[in-house]
Design a protein around this motif. Structure first.
Motif, mmCIF file in Angstrom:
data_model
loop_
_atom_site.group_PDB
_atom_site.id
_atom_site.type_symbol
_atom_site.label_atom_id
_atom_site.label_comp_id
_atom_site.label_asym_id
_atom_site.label_seq_id
_atom_site.Cartn_x
_atom_site.Cartn_y
_atom_site.Cartn_z
ATOM 1 N N LYS A 31 -10.322 2.193 -1.198
ATOM 2 C CA LYS A 31 -9.811 0.753 -1.775
ATOM 3 C C LYS A 31 -10.845 -0.010 -2.427
ATOM 4 O O LYS A 31 -10.351 -0.789 -3.604
ATOM 5 N N ASN A 69 -1.083 -5.523 2.105
ATOM 6 C CA ASN A 69 -1.462 -4.079 1.669
ATOM 7 C C ASN A 69 -2.161 -3.131 2.623
ATOM 8 O O ASN A 69 -3.029 -2.291 2.382
ATOM 9 N N GLY A 70 -1.601 -3.343 3.766
ATOM 10 C CA GLY A 70 -2.095 -2.297 4.628
ATOM 11 C C GLY A 70 -1.598 -2.697 6.197
ATOM 12 O O GLY A 70 -0.702 -3.669 6.224
ATOM 13 N N ASP A 85 0.663 -1.057 0.123
ATOM 14 C CA ASP A 85 -0.083 -0.217 0.041
ATOM 15 C C ASP A 85 0.777 1.310 0.113
ATOM 16 O O ASP A 85 0.501 2.306 -0.090
#
Length: 512
Positions: free
Chosen positions: A353, A277-278, A253
């Protein structure tokens, strides 16, 4: 991470649209723009050369020259080749025939191995497994404590017999953890190993010793996706020194250039298996090369969006909401239901997202990035400040009620008014869709409103029976009308045919 690459590729393909055929000059110019885009995205030079060579070879072939839309065919070729350099097919974990399955994490210090161990443990727990996290990073200060905290947040077990901070033998801990897992009936063991700031012999030896002690079914190389070109060198060093079976990308991310992700699978021959992703533990999933290529080319990732929705929404709840919307023009759908739906969507993750997974959203990327996630919280606060009666029937909300709700939720009165109006509009639209009418305002498009049987054609109003101005023709029409009336009086249908009349068999076969 791939925003810059996506923007450059989109601009390149835009120049191709509308061309009936592509000349060799067009193909060369397109290949040059794609090469620049990949190099600016920090993709390794050998990968860029191989990629461009394949694209040019296929673009010059028959599949483009004979295509009805050459531009779309070139986009398809680029998509296929992107999937290829990202690893091709999705690679899944190999589980041992006799549990426990041992997964060893390796990588440099700061790559995010410890946090990723918790994410992987939570993901496996969601798949029905009982993972055990093993603290074998005994060098970094408080690494054992961090793993214990992460395991507690993920709701999985942890094996940490040594305090760490330079105390304890990581190889012995790893070896003992296998017997501990068998005793406690854990079917997956995730071994978190120590890293270094750079590649050195001590790091490689310790990782190799742990590998030999536990004989892992999978060795996953964890790499920081923001590391850039050095990711390829590090991956090659680990592949030669320790060996690994798959790659896990962390910090996907971030806003750095994503060339590392496009390079590692091609250079090392090992596929990317997972992506983080986070910062939250649930922001982690299996890596699908085809879906990632689709995102890069701004074609969306609807499959991942559907999977997240299926995890969050229950089928029974969805059917219940659909029945409420379909009945009595959606009046059974209340603000309580609206609030419940919003909270379910929030569980799926960030609104920006989710919108980014829809096709074509790259064109409004700035607006999506500027979405205020707290708007959902403000809306929830307004609804929760209403009485049960007001939520059931928002029509009763008058001026004094709006003022009271605004004070209770800490917003302006206009915000309450706007929410109620938006709710009525949304309920009307969703009700129309639930009843099969599709999206209001888009008639004639199947599934988007005005489908067959829904849109009524506006026929021109008849002005009554027109009589011919020719006397002979008018007399013939009157005689024909008189004959039809006589036939109807005798029990024959219009046209003078008897009801028992049937078509010949040959004609029936022809018509069928």
């Amino acid at each position: 991470m791939f925003d810059t690459l996506s923007d450059r590729l989109a601009a390149t393909f835009k120049s191709l649209r509308g061309k009936g055929r592509l000349s060799p000059e067009d193909i060369d110019a397109t290949a040059r723009e794609i090469r620049i885009a990949l190099l600016e995205a920090d993709v390794a030079l050998p990968v860029v050369r191989a990629f461009i060579a394949k694209v040019k070879e296929r673009a010059a072939g028959a599949e483009v020259s004979q295509a009805l839309n050459p531009a779309q065919q070139v986009i398809k070729i680029v998509n296929d080749e992107l999937i290829g350099i990202l690893g091709g097919e999705t690679r899944v974990l190999r589980f041992a025939k006799q549990p426990p399955t041992v997964i060893m994490l390796a990588g440099l210090q700061g790559a995010g191995k410890t946090t990723l161990a918790g994410k992987l443990g939570l993901w496996l727990k969601g798949q029905g497994h009982t993972p055990l996290l093993v603290a074998c990073d005994l060098q970094r200060p408080n690494a054992v404590t961090q793993l214990s905290v992460v395991a507690d947040r993920a709701g999985v077990a942890v094996y940490a017999p040594e305090p760490g901070n330079g105390v304890g033998d990581p190889v012995k801990v790893a070896k003992d953890s296998i017997e501990y897992a068998k005793t406690k009936q854990h079917d997956v063991v995730i071994v978190d190993t120590a890293g270094r700031l750079g590649i050195d012999e001590e790091l490689m030896k310790q990782a190799a010793d742990i590998r030999d002690a536990v004989s892992p079914d999978e060795v996953l190389f964890v790499v920081d996706a923001m590391i850039g070109q050095d990711a390829v060198n590090t991956a090659e060093a680990f592949r030669d020194g320790v060996g690994f079976d798959g790659v896990v990308l962390s910090k996907l991310d971030g806003d750095a250039r994503g060339g590392a992700a496009l390079s590692i699978a091609h250079v090392t021959g090992k596929q990317i298996m997972f992506a983080s992703n986070g910062e939250k533990l649930d922001e982690f999933d299996a890596f699908h090369p085809d879906r990632m290529a689709s995102r890069i080319l701004d074609m969306g990732d609807l499959l991942t969006l559907i999977e997240q929705a299926e995890k969050t929404f229950s089928q029974a709840e969805a059917e219940k909401m659909a029945s409420k919307l379909a009945s009595s023009k959606g009046k059974d759908f209340t603000l309580d239901d609206f609030l419940a739906q919003m909270e379910q969507v929030r569980k799926m993750g960030s609104i920006s997202k989710l919108l980014g997974m829809l096709p074509g959203m790259g064109q409004i990327k700035d607006q999506i990035n500027n979405i205020d996630e707290k708007d959902v919280d403000r809306t929830a606060a307004i609804i929760k400040s209403m009485t049960p009666g007001e939520r059931q029937d928002p029509v009763i909300i008058n001026g004094s009620r709006r003022a009271r709700i605004a004070r209770g939720s800490g917003v302006e009165v206009s915000a309450v008014k706007n929410l109620v109006e938006r709710f009525f509009d949304a309920r009307k639209m969703m009700s129309k869709m639930a009843q099969g009418g599709g999206m209001p305002g888009m008639p004639g498009v199947p599934g988007m409103g005005g489908g067959p049987g829904r849109a009524k054609k506006k026929t021109k109003q008849a002005k009554g029976k027109q009589r011919s101005g020719n006397p002979m023709k008018r007399k013939a029409e009157e005689q024909a009308a008189l004959a039809r009336r006589e036939e109807a009086a005798n029990g024959l249908p219009a046209g003078g045919q008897d009801k028992s009349f049937e078509l010949p068999d040959e004609f029936k076969k022809f018509m069928s």
